[in-house]
Design a protein around this motif. Structure first.
Motif, mmCIF file in Angstrom:
data_model
loop_
_atom_site.group_PDB
_atom_site.id
_atom_site.type_symbol
_atom_site.label_atom_id
_atom_site.label_comp_id
_atom_site.label_asym_id
_atom_site.label_seq_id
_atom_site.Cartn_x
_atom_site.Cartn_y
_atom_site.Cartn_z
ATOM 1 N N GLU A 186 -73.537 -22.641 -64.003
ATOM 2 C CA GLU A 186 -73.652 -21.575 -65.002
ATOM 3 C C GLU A 186 -72.282 -20.984 -65.288
ATOM 4 O O GLU A 186 -71.945 -20.723 -66.428
ATOM 5 N N ASP B 200 -70.535 -20.820 -68.831
ATOM 6 C CA ASP B 200 -70.044 -19.555 -69.403
ATOM 7 C C ASP B 200 -68.574 -19.658 -69.776
ATOM 8 O O ASP B 200 -68.147 -19.178 -70.829
ATOM 9 N N THR C 225 -68.240 -21.782 -72.883
ATOM 10 C CA THR C 225 -68.670 -21.002 -74.049
ATOM 11 C C THR C 225 -67.566 -20.055 -74.488
ATOM 12 O O THR C 225 -67.269 -19.936 -75.679
ATOM 13 N N HIS C 226 -66.952 -19.396 -73.524
ATOM 14 C CA HIS C 226 -65.865 -18.467 -73.835
ATOM 15 C C HIS C 226 -64.670 -19.215 -74.443
ATOM 16 O O HIS C 226 -64.077 -18.753 -75.427
#
Length: 163
Positions: free
Chosen positions: A7, A11, A14-15
């Motif tokens: 995860e 994350d 995604t950032h």
């Protein structure tokens, strides 16, 4: 424990992608050069672990100014990937003191994907432009041809050339 790490990596990715999109929207014309430069910087760190010269970017250098400084978001990507501001020998640098190779690899991969997408998009745009130009030319040629045919029929019918 493995799930939390996955995860976390998702994350981070995604950032990174958000930062890359910001980069693209700020200077579409300079995106390719900027992304290529960021990939080179990251590859130099990954391929030369422990070599400090690849972990320092002089902010006032000609290359940094020309390829990264003018593009809003490039510095944000470097900061997110582990670079920080530092002053050394009265010069301002971005320095990656302790490289996080997992994050650098993830950043490089995301940048390479964006690069591929941008190149494909540019090629598609060029293809579409050429196709539209060809269709417009064919349309104009078709109109010219119909006009010439009509004038030829008029000449044959009436024996008069109205040109």
């Amino acid at each position: 424990k493995m799930e939390a790490k996955q995860e976390s990596l998702v994350d981070k990715r995604t950032h990174i992608l958000r930062l890359i999109n910001k980069l693209h929207h700020s200077a579409p014309g300079k995106t390719l050069e900027c992304v290529n430069t960021l990939i080179s910087v990251i590859n130099n760190i990954i391929n030369n672990p422990g070599d400090e010269k690849f972990c320092r970017l002089k902010i006032k250098s000609r290359i940094f100014q020309a390829k990264l400084a003018e593009v809003d978001g490039a510095r944000d990507i470097l900061l997110y990937l582990g670079f920080s501001r530092a002053v050394m020998e009265f010069e301002e640098y971005l320095v990656c003191k302790t490289p996080n190779f997992e994050l650098l690899i993830e950043g490089r991969n995301a940048l390479q994907e964006r690069l591929t997408y941008t190149i494909q998009r540019a090629a598609q745009d060029e293809h579409n432009k050429k196709r539209a130009e060809k269709e417009e030319s064919e349309y104009k040629n078709g109109i010219k041809s119909r006009i010439l045919d009509a004038e030829k029929r008029r000449e044959e019918t009436y024996g008069v050339n109205k040109r």
